[in-house]
Design a protein around this motif. Structure first.
Motif, short mmCIF file in Angstrom:
data_model
loop_
_atom_site.label_atom_id
_atom_site.label_comp_id
_atom_site.label_asym_id
_atom_site.label_seq_id
_atom_site.Cartn_x
_atom_site.Cartn_y
_atom_site.Cartn_z
N TYR A 65 -42.60 -110.95 11.05
CA TYR A 65 -41.73 -111.98 10.49
C TYR A 65 -42.50 -112.65 9.34
O TYR A 65 -43.72 -112.85 9.44
CB TYR A 65 -41.40 -113.06 11.51
N ARG A 66 -41.77 -113.03 8.29
CA ARG A 66 -42.39 -113.83 7.24
C ARG A 66 -41.57 -115.09 6.99
O ARG A 66 -40.33 -115.03 6.97
CB ARG A 66 -42.50 -113.03 5.92
N ILE A 67 -42.25 -116.20 6.81
CA ILE A 67 -41.61 -117.47 6.47
C ILE A 67 -42.33 -118.08 5.28
O ILE A 67 -43.49 -117.78 5.03
CB ILE A 67 -41.60 -118.46 7.65
N GLY A 68 -41.64 -118.94 4.56
CA GLY A 68 -42.24 -119.70 3.47
C GLY A 68 -42.24 -121.17 3.83
O GLY A 68 -41.21 -121.72 4.25
N VAL A 69 -43.37 -121.84 3.67
CA VAL A 69 -43.52 -123.24 4.09
C VAL A 69 -43.93 -124.08 2.89
O VAL A 69 -45.02 -123.90 2.33
CB VAL A 69 -44.56 -123.38 5.22
N LEU A 70 -43.06 -125.00 2.51
CA LEU A 70 -43.35 -125.94 1.43
C LEU A 70 -44.07 -127.16 2.00
O LEU A 70 -43.62 -127.73 2.99
CB LEU A 70 -42.05 -126.38 0.76
N ARG A 71 -45.17 -127.55 1.38
CA ARG A 71 -45.82 -128.80 1.78
C ARG A 71 -44.91 -129.97 1.38
O ARG A 71 -44.58 -130.14 0.21
CB ARG A 71 -47.18 -128.96 1.11
N GLU A 72 -44.52 -130.75 2.37
CA GLU A 72 -43.65 -131.90 2.13
C GLU A 72 -44.48 -133.17 2.21
O GLU A 72 -44.84 -133.62 3.30
CB GLU A 72 -42.54 -131.95 3.20
N PRO A 73 -44.81 -133.78 1.05
CA PRO A 73 -45.66 -134.97 1.08
C PRO A 73 -45.07 -136.12 1.90
O PRO A 73 -45.81 -136.91 2.48
CB PRO A 73 -45.77 -135.36 -0.41
N ARG A 74 -43.75 -136.19 1.94
CA ARG A 74 -43.10 -137.25 2.72
C ARG A 74 -42.46 -136.71 3.99
O ARG A 74 -41.51 -137.29 4.51
CB ARG A 74 -42.05 -137.96 1.85
N GLY A 75 -42.96 -135.58 4.48
CA GLY A 75 -42.42 -134.98 5.68
C GLY A 75 -42.94 -135.65 6.95
O GLY A 75 -43.59 -136.69 6.91
N ARG A 76 -42.64 -134.99 8.07
CA ARG A 76 -42.99 -135.57 9.38
C ARG A 76 -44.23 -134.93 9.99
O ARG A 76 -44.50 -135.09 11.17
CB ARG A 76 -41.80 -135.43 10.33
N GLY A 77 -44.99 -134.19 9.18
CA GLY A 77 -46.27 -133.68 9.65
C GLY A 77 -46.33 -132.20 9.92
O GLY A 77 -47.42 -131.63 10.03
N GLY A 78 -45.19 -131.53 10.03
CA GLY A 78 -45.20 -130.11 10.35
C GLY A 78 -45.75 -129.26 9.22
O GLY A 78 -46.63 -128.41 9.43
N SER A 79 -45.27 -129.48 8.00
CA SER A 79 -45.74 -128.66 6.88
C SER A 79 -47.20 -128.95 6.57
O SER A 79 -47.95 -128.05 6.19
CB SER A 79 -44.86 -128.89 5.65
N ALA A 80 -47.62 -130.20 6.73
CA ALA A 80 -49.03 -130.54 6.49
C ALA A 80 -49.93 -129.80 7.47
O ALA A 80 -51.00 -129.31 7.10
CB ALA A 80 -49.23 -132.04 6.60
N TYR A 81 -49.49 -129.69 8.73
CA TYR A 81 -50.29 -128.97 9.73
C TYR A 81 -50.41 -127.50 9.33
O TYR A 81 -51.50 -126.91 9.41
CB TYR A 81 -49.67 -129.11 11.11
N VAL A 82 -49.29 -126.89 8.93
CA VAL A 82 -49.32 -125.48 8.53
C VAL A 82 -50.28 -125.28 7.37
O VAL A 82 -51.11 -124.35 7.38
CB VAL A 82 -47.90 -125.01 8.15
#
Length: 313
Positions: A65-82
């Motif tokens: 599987y492949r996914i693309g993850v955008l770093r969200e500066p104002r996100g809830r922490g999920g993208s920052a962890y990735v």
């Protein structure tokens, strides 16, 4: 959430400024569940957070599987962890895949992507091209360097129109969508302002021409502020849902375990059958005709227009 399996991160690539592509495989090298263009998975991170990401790889590859993850500066922490913590060899939980954004048959397609919204459209474009249908992609982003997977799109030549905002301004939706095209389906994914603009521009298109996917829930005012009752037909219980409490929370409080994931009405995990009453649909998944039918609802966000709902729980 659907059944969760443990997968391993087998590749990690930066595909644009702020965008990582992760490849996930079974530790034993076994086959993964099949999926169709538009599908997404639940990614359960080692820190306990769960996020939804579109599958954007080769649907015919049964082992990755492949996914693309955008770093969200104002996100809830999920993208920052990735971006900051997840590495090749780490293991994550994966639920799904599920598809709330399926590619329907058509003579032609116009794909409109904004930023990371390109991810669910990539496998759609590949599938459409294999089938020999007519298609065009309009892809906007803030800067060319922030637009992911453009190298993979280069082989499609003039069917792909890249529109970096700092070079060309915003997407000229009126030119592309202002005149309805019978026999053409429009598929759009991206930030909320883009979706709203596309919906407005497509208002004169034939019914069911436009298909959108939202990464964040659409803001909606509730139809009513009063408490209402929910009867759980299979379990025989009746619960009262008060303002500020979701149907999901009330049902779980009665001891009924309902699968859920996003809590925003975007992933589709908590879909529940409605046997009586009129739901107040507050999700970002159902089409207008599905809302009018009132046969299902997503209990994490949707409420009731009537004093009583009867659910198939």
């Amino acid at each position: 959430m659907s059944q969760v399996v443990t997968l391993e991160v087998t590749a990690r690539e930066e595909r644009a400024e702020g965008v990582l592509a992760l490849t996930l495989s079974r530790p034993d090298g076994g086959r993964l569940p099949d999926w169709t263009p538009g599908a997404h998975i639940d990614l359960v991170l080692p820190n306990g957070l769960t996020r939804q990401y579109s599958l954007c790889g080769d649907r015919w590859d049964a082992h990755r599987y492949r996914i693309g993850v955008l770093r969200e500066p104002r996100g809830r922490g999920g993208s920052a962890y990735v971006h900051d913590r997840l590495r090749v060899g780490d293991r994550v939980g994966v639920g799904g895949p599920r598809n709330n954004f399926p590619l329907v048959p058509s003579d032609g397609y116009l794909f409109v992507a904004g930023g990371i919204g390109i991810t669910p459209l990539l496998p759609m474009i590949h599938q459409t091209d294999l089938l020999g249908a007519e298609w065009t992609l309009l892809y906007g982003g803030r800067r060319r360097a922030s637009m992911a997977f453009t190298d993979e799109l280069a082989s499609y030549d003039d069917r792909v129109h890249l529109v970096p905002e700092d070079e060309h301004g915003l997407l000229d939706l009126a030119s592309w969508l202002g005149t309805p095209r019978p026999g053409t389906k429009v598929y759009c994914c991206g930030p909320a302002p883009l979706l709203a603009a596309v919906e407005s521009t497509c208002r004169d298109w034939p019914p069911f021409s436009l298909h959108v996917e939202r990464f964040t829930a659409r803001e909606q005012a509730p139809a009513r502020d009063e408490p209402f009752e929910v009867e759980l037909r299979r379990t025989g219980a009746t619960v009262t849902v008060t303002p500020g409490t979701s149907v999901l929370e009330a049902v779980r409080g009665a001891g009924v375990d309902v699968l859920s994931s996003c809590r925003q009405g975007t992933c589709g995990t908590c879909e529940t059958g409605v046997l009586a009453g009129v739901p107040d649909h507050r999700d970002s998944i159902l089409a207008d005709h599905e809302r009018a039918a009132g046969e299902v609802m997503f209990v994490c966000v949707s409420r009731s227009c009537t004093d009583r709902l009867v659910l198939d729980l």
